[in-house]
Design a protein around this motif. Structure first.
Motif, short mmCIF file in Angstrom:
data_model
loop_
_atom_site.label_atom_id
_atom_site.label_comp_id
_atom_site.label_asym_id
_atom_site.label_seq_id
_atom_site.Cartn_x
_atom_site.Cartn_y
_atom_site.Cartn_z
N GLY A 312 0.95 -1.09 0.09
CA GLY A 312 0.05 0.09 0.03
C GLY A 312 0.73 1.28 -0.27
O GLY A 312 0.48 1.99 -0.74
N PHE A 313 1.76 1.36 0.78
CA PHE A 313 2.83 2.43 0.82
C PHE A 313 3.61 2.51 -0.44
O PHE A 313 3.63 3.57 -1.05
N GLY A 314 3.91 1.33 -1.04
CA GLY A 314 4.50 1.47 -2.38
C GLY A 314 3.54 1.92 -3.41
O GLY A 314 4.11 3.07 -4.39
N LEU A 315 2.35 1.62 -3.39
CA LEU A 315 1.35 2.42 -4.49
C LEU A 315 1.32 3.50 -4.12
O LEU A 315 1.21 4.58 -5.02
N LEU A 316 1.42 4.40 -3.01
CA LEU A 316 1.22 5.64 -2.67
C LEU A 316 2.31 6.36 -3.14
O LEU A 316 2.52 7.72 -3.26
N THR A 317 3.60 5.72 -3.31
CA THR A 317 4.80 6.06 -3.68
C THR A 317 5.04 6.12 -5.36
O THR A 317 5.18 7.12 -6.00
N LYS A 318 4.58 5.04 -6.04
CA LYS A 318 4.75 4.80 -7.41
C LYS A 318 3.80 3.78 -8.02
O LYS A 318 3.63 2.70 -7.10
N TYR A 319 2.94 4.18 -8.87
CA TYR A 319 1.78 3.26 -9.35
C TYR A 319 2.25 1.87 -9.86
O TYR A 319 1.51 0.74 -9.85
N THR A 320 3.54 1.95 -10.27
CA THR A 320 4.16 0.62 -10.87
C THR A 320 4.30 -0.54 -9.88
O THR A 320 4.45 -1.54 -10.16
N MET A 321 4.15 -0.01 -8.54
CA MET A 321 4.12 -0.96 -7.56
C MET A 321 3.01 -2.08 -7.74
O MET A 321 3.04 -3.04 -7.09
N ALA A 322 1.99 -1.83 -8.36
CA ALA A 322 0.88 -2.76 -8.83
C ALA A 322 1.40 -4.15 -9.62
O ALA A 322 0.74 -5.07 -9.29
N PHE A 323 2.53 -3.98 -10.15
CA PHE A 323 3.22 -5.06 -10.85
C PHE A 323 3.48 -5.94 -9.59
O PHE A 323 3.72 -7.36 -10.29
N PHE A 324 3.58 -5.64 -8.68
CA PHE A 324 4.03 -6.63 -7.50
C PHE A 324 3.00 -7.70 -7.30
O PHE A 324 3.20 -8.84 -7.12
N TYR A 325 1.75 -7.35 -7.52
CA TYR A 325 0.54 -8.17 -7.46
C TYR A 325 0.58 -9.34 -8.42
O TYR A 325 0.37 -10.38 -8.16
N ILE A 326 1.08 -8.87 -9.62
CA ILE A 326 1.19 -10.02 -10.79
C ILE A 326 2.33 -10.70 -10.59
O ILE A 326 2.05 -11.95 -10.81
N CYS A 327 3.43 -10.19 -10.11
CA CYS A 327 4.55 -11.05 -10.06
C CYS A 327 4.18 -12.02 -8.73
O CYS A 327 4.47 -13.34 -9.13
N ALA A 328 3.63 -11.68 -7.84
CA ALA A 328 3.46 -12.73 -6.76
C ALA A 328 2.44 -13.66 -7.14
O ALA A 328 2.45 -14.85 -7.00
N LEU A 329 1.34 -13.34 -7.96
CA LEU A 329 0.25 -14.22 -8.52
C LEU A 329 0.90 -15.28 -9.55
O LEU A 329 0.77 -16.49 -9.18
N LEU A 330 1.85 -14.55 -10.30
CA LEU A 330 2.38 -15.77 -11.23
C LEU A 330 3.18 -16.64 -10.50
O LEU A 330 3.47 -17.78 -10.97
N PHE A 331 4.04 -16.24 -9.31
CA PHE A 331 5.10 -17.20 -8.61
C PHE A 331 3.97 -18.04 -8.13
O PHE A 331 4.41 -19.30 -8.24
N LEU A 332 2.76 -17.87 -7.50
CA LEU A 332 2.02 -18.83 -6.81
C LEU A 332 1.32 -19.68 -7.79
O LEU A 332 1.06 -20.90 -7.48
N LEU A 333 1.00 -19.27 -9.14
CA LEU A 333 0.34 -20.09 -9.90
C LEU A 333 1.35 -20.97 -10.73
O LEU A 333 1.17 -22.11 -10.66
N ALA A 334 2.80 -20.55 -10.79
CA ALA A 334 3.71 -21.44 -11.50
C ALA A 334 4.29 -22.64 -10.59
O ALA A 334 4.91 -23.50 -10.85
N SER A 335 4.30 -22.16 -9.06
CA SER A 335 4.84 -23.18 -7.99
C SER A 335 3.87 -24.07 -7.76
O SER A 335 2.75 -23.69 -6.89
N LYS A 336 4.03 -25.38 -7.84
CA LYS A 336 3.03 -26.48 -7.41
C LYS A 336 3.07 -26.47 -5.75
O LYS A 336 2.27 -26.75 -5.32
N GLN A 337 4.28 -26.16 -5.28
CA GLN A 337 4.42 -26.37 -3.88
C GLN A 337 3.68 -25.23 -3.30
O GLN A 337 3.19 -25.41 -2.07
N HIS A 338 3.58 -24.08 -3.78
CA HIS A 338 2.85 -23.03 -3.00
C HIS A 338 1.36 -22.43 -3.84
O HIS A 338 0.86 -21.74 -3.24
N ARG A 339 1.07 -23.23 -4.75
CA ARG A 339 -0.27 -22.66 -5.55
C ARG A 339 -1.47 -22.90 -4.38
O ARG A 339 -2.39 -21.87 -4.66
N ARG A 340 -1.37 -23.80 -3.63
CA ARG A 340 -2.70 -23.91 -2.70
C ARG A 340 -2.79 -22.52 -1.79
O ARG A 340 -3.63 -22.56 -1.08
N ILE A 341 -1.79 -21.84 -1.69
CA ILE A 341 -1.71 -20.59 -0.96
C ILE A 341 -2.96 -19.69 -1.29
O ILE A 341 -3.57 -18.91 -0.77
#
Length: 425
Positions: A312-341
């Motif tokens: 949230g603080f990152g978004l208040l600083t620079k809007y490209t912080m929203a890409f963190f959502y995408i990176c985190a989602l792609l990681f969780l989807l790509a990892s069988k070990q962590h997908r159930r999170i």
């Protein structure tokens, strides 16, 4: 014997540098006029400078040399250094450029600084034996931060146009602004509230953001690999040319990088806490069977809450912080070990919290005809007519890639590419 001789010399250099800096700082706070400008009836043996009088830099530096040079030295060195320092102090009064009190305060300043340097060296020496990488990082960041503070207070670089622009925002705090979120204004307002409306007050948070970024990058590297890797990553971050500038010039990129690194650390910690091995036997199985042994349990909620605050603080600083959502989602989807999170509630609580923190920007834009959204769309060429696969896109991408290689430096870029290849293999 060589080490015994080098240590006092190094401590002396550091003590004199810090003592001279401290004395100069006090001079501009006290602003005492030299006696040669205010008193009459004596003959000057040297020229009378226009700098302030209290404390005496000569006395401060001389007495700083006494303690530092006497450390691990013989008695004759100590007595000789003390004699020279006292003569220097006396001479400053005799020639009429200082009051006696200037010399006394200067001597006390030099002694105090030298004692602090020696005590810090002794503390660091003991700590280094048990925590070498941690101590090395602390010393490196402390030295670099002090250098940056000195450069800010004594350098010739005036405020950049962006810094001046953000400073104006800080003097008129609001929920958001035309082109950026409000965090940069809040941080500058915090710095100037403590240190005043000056270059140091505006830029001090750049020094803080830079140091904190390296600290959390070190912690992340330590969690992922080991302390040595964490230290290497933290130091490399500081020597990247552009990032070195971000440690002095305070633009949105300084706090943005900090919040991104902090979010990476918190995300990895949250995922690591949520990912548990059901029993020690799982550690011995192959990758295919090991995945079935993983038991996903709810991690401590506070990890995810802190992650939401950081994003949230990152978004208040620079809007490209929203890409963190995408990176985190792609990681969780790509990892069988962590997908159930993704089936647990904690990530969504974190997401909701970050959006709540970001809500002032939405409220402000709703009241101002969504001007930031239109501005950002124009910057990203979303409103343009060119195709995603057009020549213009290829040209922009090539320029972007080239600029990134230049910013990171070709050597570090090559090291990063090699590291990714090694991790895959």
């Amino acid at each position: 014997h060589k080490k015994k001789a080098v240590i006092p010399i190094v401590l002396t250099i550091i003590s004199v540098a810090l003592s001279d800096w401290t004395a100069n700082t006090f001079k501009h706070l006290v602003e005492r006029i030299r006696p040669c400008h205010t008193l009459e009836g004596f003959r000057l043996l040297v020229g009378c400078t226009n700098s302030f009088s209290m404390p005496s830099n000569h006395a401060a530096n001389s007495f700083a040399i006494i303690l530092a040079l006497s450390y691990m030295s013989g008695k004759w060195v100590r007595w000789m250094a003390l004699t020279v320092a006292m003569l220097v102090g006396f001479s400053r009064v005799y020639i009429g450029v200082h009051y006696p009190s200037d010399v006394i305060v200067g001597a006390l300043t030099g002694i105090a600084v030298s004692i602090l340097v020696i005590k810090f060296y002794e503390w660091a020496s003991v700590r280094y034996k048990s925590k070498p990488y941690n101590t090395a990082l602390l010393i490196s960041l402390l030295g670099l931060s002090l250098f940056r503070i000195y450069y800010i207070t004594h350098g010739i670089i005036d405020l950049s146009p962006d810094e001046a622009h953000y400073w104006e925002w800080a003097r008129r705090l609001d929920l958001s602004y035309y082109s950026k979120g409000p965090m940069i204004a809040y941080l500058i307002a915090f710095g100037t509230a403590i240190f005043g409306d000056n270059v140091f007050g505006i830029r001090i948070m750049a020094v803080v953001s830079s140091a904190l970024s390296s600290i959390f990058l070190y912690l992340l590297g330590k969690k992922l690999f080991d302390e040595r890797t964490g230290l290497a990553a933290a130091v490399l971050m500081q020597i990247i040319p552009l990032y070195s500038a971000y440690g002095v010039l305070f633009t949105i990129d300084s706090p943005f990088i900090f919040f991104w690194v902090l979010s990476l650390y918190l995300f990895y910690s949250a995922v690591g806490q949520q990912d548990r091995i059901q029993d020690t036997g799982c550690r011995m199985q192959d990758k295919k069977n090991r995945a079935s042994c993983i038991m996903h349990r709810a991690s401590p909620l506070w990890y995810w809450l802190l992650l939401g605050i950081s994003i949230g603080f990152g978004l208040l600083t620079k809007y490209t912080m929203a890409f963190f959502y995408i990176c985190a989602l792609l990681f969780l989807l790509a990892s069988k070990q962590h997908r159930r999170i993704l089936l647990t509630k904690e990530p969504y609580i974190s997401l909701a919290l970050s959006l709540i923190i970001f809500s002032p920007v939405i409220i402000w834009n709703a009241a101002h005809d969504w001007v930031t959204l239109r501005h950002t769309a124009g910057q990203a060429h979303i409103s343009g007519q060119w195709s995603v696969i057009s020549d213009q896109w290829l040209k922009n991408f090539s320029e972007f890639l080239g600029s990134q290689i230049g910013v990171i430096t070709p050597i570090l870029f090559g090291m990063m590419f090699y590291a990714v290849f090694k991790l895959k293999t």
